[in-house]
Design a protein around this motif. Sequence first.
Motif, PDB file in Angstrom:
ATOM      1  N   UNK A 186       0.856  -1.278   0.052  1.00 50.23           N
ATOM      2  CA  UNK A 186      -0.085   0.055  -0.095  1.00 50.23           C
ATOM      3  C   UNK A 186       0.507   1.334  -0.014  1.00 50.23           C
ATOM      4  N   UNK A 187       0.847   1.873  -1.097  1.00 47.84           N
ATOM      5  CA  UNK A 187       1.815   3.124  -1.165  1.00 47.84           C
ATOM      6  C   UNK A 187       1.162   4.480  -1.186  1.00 47.84           C
ATOM      7  N   UNK A 188       0.465   4.842  -0.274  1.00 46.93           N
ATOM      8  CA  UNK A 188      -0.358   6.022  -0.338  1.00 46.93           C
ATOM      9  C   UNK A 188      -1.648   5.894  -0.875  1.00 46.93           C
ATOM     10  N   UNK A 189      -2.348   4.561  -0.596  1.00 48.70           N
ATOM     11  CA  UNK A 189      -3.537   4.177  -1.229  1.00 48.70           C
ATOM     12  C   UNK A 189      -4.606   5.404  -0.471  1.00 48.70           C
ATOM     13  N   UNK A 190      -5.498   5.999  -1.259  1.00 41.98           N
ATOM     14  CA  UNK A 190      -6.441   6.922  -0.521  1.00 41.98           C
ATOM     15  C   UNK A 190      -7.789   6.367  -0.703  1.00 41.98           C
ATOM     16  N   UNK A 191      -8.500   6.318   0.521  1.00 35.64           N
ATOM     17  CA  UNK A 191     -10.090   5.748   0.452  1.00 35.64           C
ATOM     18  C   UNK A 191     -10.805   6.722   1.359  1.00 35.64           C
ATOM     19  N   UNK A 192     -12.233   6.702   1.222  1.00 33.90           N
ATOM     20  CA  UNK A 192     -12.886   7.658   1.892  1.00 33.90           C
ATOM     21  C   UNK A 192     -13.397   6.936   3.184  1.00 33.90           C
ATOM     22  N   UNK A 193     -14.277   7.745   4.095  1.00 35.23           N
ATOM     23  CA  UNK A 193     -14.876   7.271   5.155  1.00 35.23           C
ATOM     24  C   UNK A 193     -15.725   6.206   4.726  1.00 35.23           C
ATOM     25  N   UNK A 194     -16.533   5.894   3.766  1.00 36.18           N
ATOM     26  CA  UNK A 194     -17.333   5.038   3.233  1.00 36.18           C
ATOM     27  C   UNK A 194     -16.551   3.485   2.697  1.00 36.18           C
ATOM     28  N   UNK A 195     -15.088   3.574   3.106  1.00 35.91           N
ATOM     29  CA  UNK A 195     -14.353   2.143   2.955  1.00 35.91           C
ATOM     30  C   UNK A 195     -14.119   1.803   4.260  1.00 35.91           C
ATOM     31  N   UNK A 196     -14.340   2.340   5.441  1.00 34.49           N
ATOM     32  CA  UNK A 196     -14.036   2.080   6.611  1.00 34.49           C
ATOM     33  C   UNK A 196     -15.361   1.024   7.119  1.00 34.49           C
ATOM     34  N   UNK A 197     -14.843  -0.149   7.403  1.00 33.06           N
ATOM     35  CA  UNK A 197     -15.923  -1.174   7.918  1.00 33.06           C
ATOM     36  C   UNK A 197     -16.054  -1.026   9.393  1.00 33.06           C
ATOM     37  N   UNK A 198     -15.063  -0.798  10.203  1.00 32.13           N
ATOM     38  CA  UNK A 198     -15.010  -0.721  11.790  1.00 32.13           C
ATOM     39  C   UNK A 198     -13.632  -0.620  12.455  1.00 32.13           C
ATOM     40  N   UNK A 199     -13.635  -0.959  13.799  1.00 25.41           N
ATOM     41  CA  UNK A 199     -12.553  -0.745  14.526  1.00 25.41           C
ATOM     42  C   UNK A 199     -11.871  -2.093  15.118  1.00 25.41           C
ATOM     43  N   UNK A 200     -11.459  -2.091  16.272  1.00 26.61           N
ATOM     44  CA  UNK A 200     -11.092  -3.413  16.910  1.00 26.61           C
ATOM     45  C   UNK A 200     -12.102  -4.556  17.049  1.00 26.61           C
ATOM     46  N   UNK A 201     -13.417  -4.177  17.283  1.00 27.34           N
ATOM     47  CA  UNK A 201     -14.274  -5.204  17.302  1.00 27.34           C
ATOM     48  C   UNK A 201     -14.436  -6.010  15.992  1.00 27.34           C
ATOM     49  N   UNK A 202     -14.182  -5.304  14.866  1.00 32.57           N
ATOM     50  CA  UNK A 202     -14.278  -5.807  13.704  1.00 32.57           C
ATOM     51  C   UNK A 202     -13.052  -6.951  13.348  1.00 32.57           C
ATOM     52  N   UNK A 203     -11.997  -6.175  13.750  1.00 34.34           N
ATOM     53  CA  UNK A 203     -10.774  -6.886  13.604  1.00 34.34           C
ATOM     54  C   UNK A 203     -10.702  -8.395  14.573  1.00 34.34           C
ATOM     55  N   UNK A 204     -10.961  -7.982  15.755  1.00 35.67           N
ATOM     56  CA  UNK A 204     -10.963  -9.354  16.462  1.00 35.67           C
ATOM     57  C   UNK A 204     -12.120 -10.284  16.235  1.00 35.67           C
ATOM     58  N   UNK A 205     -13.382  -9.823  15.704  1.00 36.29           N
ATOM     59  CA  UNK A 205     -14.097 -10.846  14.964  1.00 36.29           C
ATOM     60  C   UNK A 205     -13.654 -11.620  13.814  1.00 36.29           C
ATOM     61  N   UNK A 206     -13.067 -10.823  13.032  1.00 38.57           N
ATOM     62  CA  UNK A 206     -12.464 -11.490  11.765  1.00 38.57           C
ATOM     63  C   UNK A 206     -11.400 -12.508  12.144  1.00 38.57           C
ATOM     64  N   UNK A 207     -10.707 -12.177  13.096  1.00 36.81           N
ATOM     65  CA  UNK A 207      -9.606 -13.342  13.505  1.00 36.81           C
ATOM     66  C   UNK A 207     -10.092 -14.495  14.273  1.00 36.81           C
ATOM     67  N   UNK A 208     -11.100 -14.333  15.065  1.00 37.20           N
ATOM     68  CA  UNK A 208     -11.633 -15.359  15.815  1.00 37.20           C
ATOM     69  C   UNK A 208     -12.500 -16.327  14.746  1.00 37.20           C
ATOM     70  N   UNK A 209     -13.365 -15.776  13.710  1.00 35.88           N
ATOM     71  CA  UNK A 209     -14.000 -16.570  12.959  1.00 35.88           C
ATOM     72  C   UNK A 209     -13.092 -17.259  11.918  1.00 35.88           C
ATOM     73  N   UNK A 210     -12.089 -16.393  11.583  1.00 39.57           N
ATOM     74  CA  UNK A 210     -11.261 -17.173  10.614  1.00 39.57           C
ATOM     75  C   UNK A 210     -10.403 -18.288  11.290  1.00 39.57           C
ATOM     76  N   UNK A 211      -9.891 -18.408  12.507  1.00 38.12           N
ATOM     77  CA  UNK A 211      -9.380 -19.243  13.124  1.00 38.12           C
ATOM     78  C   UNK A 211     -10.257 -20.403  13.123  1.00 38.12           C
ATOM     79  N   UNK A 212     -11.555 -20.185  13.828  1.00 38.43           N
ATOM     80  CA  UNK A 212     -12.542 -21.422  14.157  1.00 38.43           C
ATOM     81  C   UNK A 212     -12.584 -22.209  12.623  1.00 38.43           C
TER      82      UNK A 212
END
Length: 363
Positions: free
Chosen positions: A202-228
């Motif tokens: 990623x070399x300076x990729x620009x995205x707007x707020x409409x490309x934000x899915x969420x914060x640490x809750x989303x990351x934790x959810x993704x890690x847990x579900x992918x692990x299972x």
Amino acid sequence: MDFTPTEAQDDLAELTRTILDDHVTNERLREVERGEDRFDRALWTQLATADVLSAALPEPVGGGGFGLLEQCSVLVELGRVVAPVPYLSSITAAAAIARFGTDQQRLHWAAPAARGELVLTAALTEEHNPTPLVPSCRAERRDGEWVLTGSKTGVPAGALADLVLLPASTSDGPRVFVVERDRLAVRRQQVVDSDSEAWLDLDGVRVGDDRVLGGDAVLGWLLTRTTVGTCAHQVGVLSRALELTSEHARERVQFGRPVGSFQAVAQRLADAFIDVEAARLTLWQAAWRLAEGLPGEAEVATAKFWAADAGHRVAHTAVHVHGGVGIDVDHPLHRYFVAAKRNEFALGGAQVQLGRLGDALAG
């Protein structure tokens, strides 16, 4: 606690197995493995047409309204034939968008993924960091946009996915961004099972707020579900590897006797059976707790420990009992060995999981 499969799990597993039995053959897998990404687009379309892809997603995005238990049932069947499709990465990412995204994000990304029209993935692996809750990539606000910098390694289906969920650190903690793959610099990384993961720059990729899915809750959810999900796939891989090895031990005659009648071989097969059942039990324990909305940090770490530790032992037992053909790449068994090794280390091997389990118990 009830691990009895639901009717939906049984039906979905049976449907998936029927499709795979008709489509996934040793010859077909050899053909697919000559490509760059070990991806069978025709099989992916079949699974989509039969609503296997959408079944574990919520109804608002065109899904069947089921969830993690049904997704794991599909993954067990995919593992049994080491199917060349990115089901885990794509459907887990789609489920995250369905759960945490806006209506527009669900419409434009999750719904097409449910129909098999888009392939999604999540860049969860962090180089030299077995606990990727603090992403190495950075995101900074500039002129009303987010500017992403850094690299991601080992991204499953990263070279063929249409969209990538990219965790990045910000001044307010981690956030997960949705970025089109063609906006990233992509380098294929061939891994142990002839599949390709990807290194993304990623070399300076620009995205707007409409490309934000969420914060640490989303990351934790993704890690847990992918692990299972990885544990579920591993249960399928190990189950079928043990079946193939048991068949070989009954049929292979040495010194006038089937090799399975020798005590040392029989003991190894018995140990492998216990390992597979332990991996299966801990998988469903973790999946059930998450599906019920209960805390499951220790159970997920336990399931992944067994998927890794037992996976190592069962894979090596399968090769040893098969003898010379166990290392012949023309024999189907080699796919189970390399698939088991990949699952063993995905998102942290046995020692990493023991550390996480210790942290969970201490906490």
